[in-house]
Write a protein that holds these residues in place. Structure first.
Motif, mmCIF file in Angstrom:
data_model
loop_
_atom_site.group_PDB
_atom_site.id
_atom_site.type_symbol
_atom_site.label_atom_id
_atom_site.label_comp_id
_atom_site.label_asym_id
_atom_site.label_seq_id
_atom_site.Cartn_x
_atom_site.Cartn_y
_atom_site.Cartn_z
ATOM 1 N N LEU A 1 -6.177 -8.933 -6.757
ATOM 2 C CA LEU A 1 -4.800 -9.413 -6.652
ATOM 3 C C LEU A 1 -3.877 -8.259 -7.000
ATOM 4 C CD1 LEU A 1 -2.868 -11.798 -6.225
ATOM 5 C CD2 LEU A 1 -3.095 -12.329 -8.647
ATOM 6 N N ARG A 2 -3.052 -7.864 -6.036
ATOM 7 C CA ARG A 2 -2.127 -6.746 -6.232
ATOM 8 C C ARG A 2 -0.742 -7.269 -6.590
ATOM 9 N NH1 ARG A 2 -3.017 -4.302 -0.463
ATOM 10 N NH2 ARG A 2 -2.973 -6.552 -0.125
ATOM 11 N N VAL A 3 -0.202 -6.769 -7.686
ATOM 12 C CA VAL A 3 1.076 -7.239 -8.231
ATOM 13 C C VAL A 3 2.004 -6.049 -8.414
ATOM 14 C CG1 VAL A 3 2.210 -8.503 -10.094
ATOM 15 C CG2 VAL A 3 -0.159 -9.057 -9.467
ATOM 16 N N THR A 4 3.257 -6.221 -8.048
ATOM 17 C CA THR A 4 4.261 -5.203 -8.335
ATOM 18 C C THR A 4 5.367 -5.819 -9.181
ATOM 19 O OG1 THR A 4 5.873 -3.663 -7.383
ATOM 20 C CG2 THR A 4 5.458 -5.669 -6.144
ATOM 21 N N LEU B 1 5.837 -9.672 -19.511
ATOM 22 C CA LEU B 1 4.654 -10.099 -18.758
ATOM 23 C C LEU B 1 3.322 -9.721 -19.388
ATOM 24 C CD1 LEU B 1 5.874 -9.328 -15.135
ATOM 25 C CD2 LEU B 1 5.739 -11.556 -16.254
ATOM 26 N N ALA B 2 3.316 -8.792 -20.322
ATOM 27 C CA ALA B 2 2.045 -8.301 -20.856
ATOM 28 C C ALA B 2 1.195 -9.434 -21.439
ATOM 29 C CB ALA B 2 2.290 -7.216 -21.909
ATOM 30 N N ASP B 3 1.792 -10.286 -22.254
ATOM 31 C CA ASP B 3 1.022 -11.381 -22.867
ATOM 32 C C ASP B 3 0.573 -12.421 -21.841
ATOM 33 O OD1 ASP B 3 1.103 -10.238 -25.363
ATOM 34 O OD2 ASP B 3 2.841 -11.381 -26.035
ATOM 35 N N GLY C 1 -12.695 -13.363 -13.275
ATOM 36 C CA GLY C 1 -13.159 -12.941 -11.962
ATOM 37 C C GLY C 1 -12.079 -12.347 -11.081
ATOM 38 N N VAL C 2 -10.818 -12.468 -11.499
ATOM 39 C CA VAL C 2 -9.706 -11.910 -10.724
ATOM 40 C C VAL C 2 -9.403 -10.507 -11.232
ATOM 41 C CG1 VAL C 2 -7.294 -12.169 -10.050
ATOM 42 C CG2 VAL C 2 -8.735 -14.195 -10.306
ATOM 43 N N ALA C 3 -9.492 -9.537 -10.331
ATOM 44 C CA ALA C 3 -9.190 -8.144 -10.683
ATOM 45 C C ALA C 3 -7.738 -7.849 -10.322
ATOM 46 C CB ALA C 3 -10.126 -7.193 -9.948
ATOM 47 N N LEU C 4 -6.909 -7.621 -11.330
ATOM 48 C CA LEU C 4 -5.485 -7.377 -11.116
ATOM 49 C C LEU C 4 -5.219 -5.893 -10.926
ATOM 50 C CD1 LEU C 4 -3.927 -9.762 -13.792
ATOM 51 C CD2 LEU C 4 -4.079 -10.136 -11.330
ATOM 52 N N GLU C 5 -4.411 -5.584 -9.914
ATOM 53 C CA GLU C 5 -3.989 -4.217 -9.649
ATOM 54 C C GLU C 5 -2.458 -4.182 -9.693
ATOM 55 O OE1 GLU C 5 -5.541 -2.997 -5.906
ATOM 56 O OE2 GLU C 5 -7.570 -3.751 -6.338
ATOM 57 N N PHE C 6 -1.895 -3.468 -10.672
ATOM 58 C CA PHE C 6 -0.450 -3.449 -10.845
ATOM 59 C C PHE C 6 0.155 -2.164 -10.295
ATOM 60 C CE2 PHE C 6 -1.079 -6.961 -13.678
ATOM 61 C CZ PHE C 6 0.129 -7.643 -13.624
ATOM 62 N N SER C 7 1.268 -2.321 -9.600
ATOM 63 C CA SER C 7 2.108 -1.207 -9.206
ATOM 64 C C SER C 7 3.423 -1.366 -9.959
ATOM 65 C CB SER C 7 2.357 -1.196 -7.697
ATOM 66 O OG SER C 7 3.215 -0.142 -7.334
ATOM 67 N N ILE C 8 3.628 -0.529 -10.976
ATOM 68 C CA ILE C 8 4.815 -0.623 -11.819
ATOM 69 C C ILE C 8 5.872 0.312 -11.243
ATOM 70 C CG2 ILE C 8 5.737 -0.423 -14.139
ATOM 71 C CD1 ILE C 8 3.604 -2.591 -13.795
ATOM 72 N N THR C 9 6.868 -0.280 -10.633
ATOM 73 C CA THR C 9 7.915 0.514 -9.995
ATOM 74 C C THR C 9 9.215 -0.267 -10.018
ATOM 75 O OG1 THR C 9 8.656 1.488 -7.896
ATOM 76 C CG2 THR C 9 7.162 -0.387 -7.749
ATOM 77 N N SER D 1 5.617 -7.697 3.078
ATOM 78 C CA SER D 1 5.266 -8.030 4.456
ATOM 79 C C SER D 1 4.273 -7.034 5.036
ATOM 80 C CB SER D 1 6.530 -8.088 5.328
ATOM 81 O OG SER D 1 7.152 -6.822 5.404
ATOM 82 N N ARG D 2 4.252 -5.810 4.484
ATOM 83 C CA ARG D 2 3.283 -4.798 4.921
ATOM 84 C C ARG D 2 2.067 -4.749 4.007
ATOM 85 N NH1 ARG D 2 7.077 0.385 6.748
ATOM 86 N NH2 ARG D 2 8.318 -0.766 8.285
ATOM 87 N N ARG D 3 1.955 -5.773 3.160
ATOM 88 C CA ARG D 3 0.786 -5.939 2.297
ATOM 89 C C ARG D 3 0.628 -4.816 1.278
ATOM 90 N NH1 ARG D 3 -2.045 -10.245 4.326
ATOM 91 N NH2 ARG D 3 -1.492 -10.832 6.457
ATOM 92 N N HIS D 4 1.754 -4.242 0.847
ATOM 93 C CA HIS D 4 1.693 -3.280 -0.242
ATOM 94 C C HIS D 4 1.363 -3.983 -1.557
ATOM 95 C CE1 HIS D 4 4.518 -0.394 2.165
ATOM 96 N NE2 HIS D 4 3.284 -0.381 2.592
ATOM 97 N N ALA D 5 1.630 -5.276 -1.622
ATOM 98 C CA ALA D 5 1.300 -6.081 -2.796
ATOM 99 C C ALA D 5 1.186 -7.530 -2.363
ATOM 100 C CB ALA D 5 2.357 -5.912 -3.887
#
Length: 303
Positions: free
Chosen positions: A93-96, A106-108, A119-127, A134-138
């Motif tokens: 799951l990609r989150v920005t 959001l940390a807690d 089982g969910v692997a979170l991928e964060f883009s902090i920007t 719409s282009r599936r960047h997240a």
């Protein structure tokens, strides 16, 4: 016949009023009338009769309500079964989101979500720049905006308020905001929206910002060290013991805080579970986000 239309029939039947049904469904009165009229046209019979100020079901309306109630019960059963399976969620799951939201709010909730759904692997883009979902960047974006893209499924969770903050030891803390001796700490143009840009333009000339950065975390860090005045989200400024609020919340720059996702991802279990968890966590912080929380410390300072 669609479930979305049946909800309107149920609401009017239970409330006995178009206006109360509209408030319950969070739509306007005209929308309720239009949905009811569309359903009546579809079945060829009236669903309600009006007596005084109350809407009563016709025999056809009673039949429709029976169908709707049965369908609602089936949906509730499906939700219950889905809830029993939610612990088995998995996948990436990609989150920005922004640095200030991640650090301050959001940390807690994110840690709690990961404990519940390992089982969910979170991928964060902090920007601080809006990635293109719409282009599936997240998969999910949690960020402030006044106008989220209409192509996204958007849930506004709170008002995000801003205020003007200084460190307790800042030597000009009690001076008027317009005092030319002030040193200003300014968010970069690439991050601020038009309303914030206009507010700062009225306060700060092009030549006197002492520090400019594309991160509220960086601006807040400089303010804590007594380097000048900083326009910060209230949840950041109010939450730091070394800062006091000079002005705010500022009505001119308030914006919305949104949880955004692509429409087709609404039925993806891990996306839905994550968005629901973050929405609940942020709604619970609504007073803090709006600058009305009990932790605000303010000093008198003329505008």
């Amino acid at each position: 016949m669609h479930w979305d239309d049946l909800r309107y029939v149920l609401a009017v039947a239970e409330e006995g009023s178009m206006n109360r049904a509209a408030r319950r469904l969070e739509v306007n009165h005209a929308t309720v009338l239009r949905r009811i009229a569309r359903l009546e046209t579809e079945i060829g019979r009236p669903l309600f009769v009006r007596q005084a100020n109350t809407y009563l079901l016709t025999s056809a309306g009673q039949s429709i309500v029976g169908v709707a109630a049965d369908f609602e019960a089936r949906l509730a059963l499906l939700d219950e079964r889905a809830g029993a399976e939610v612990t088995a969620l998995g996948g990436n799951l990609r989150v920005t989101t922004t640095d200030s939201l991640m650090v301050g709010l959001l940390a807690d909730p994110v840690a709690e979500f990961q404990r519940e759904h390992p089982g969910v692997a979170l991928e964060f883009s902090i920007t601080n720049h809006l990635l293109d979902l719409s282009r599936r960047h997240a998969d999910v974006a949690i960020r402030p905006t006044r106008a989220p893209p209409q192509t996204l499924h958007a849930v506004r969770v709170a008002d995000l308020a801003f205020g003007l903050y200084v460190a307790r030891e800042y030597p000009l803390a009690g001076a008027e905001v317009g005092d030319p001796r002030h040193r200003w700490l300014v968010i970069d143009d690439s991050v601020m929206g038009p309303a914030m840009h206009e507010w700062l333009r009225r306060q700060v000339s092009d030549t006197n910002p002492m520090l400019r950065a594309d991160s509220f975390v960086a601006i807040g860090s400089a303010a804590v060290r007594g380097l000048g005045l900083a326009l910060l989200p209230c949840f950041m400024g109010d939450g730091h013991p070394e800062l006091v609020r000079v002005q705010g919340p500022l009505d001119e720059v308030v914006t919305g805080l949104w949880v955004l996702r692509r429409p087709e991802s609404v039925r993806v279990a891990r996306v839905a579970a994550f968005c629901d968890a973050m929405t609940r966590a942020l709604v619970a912080q609504a007073d803090r986000l709006s600058g009305l929380g009990p932790s605000a410390r303010q000093i008198d300072c003329a505008g």
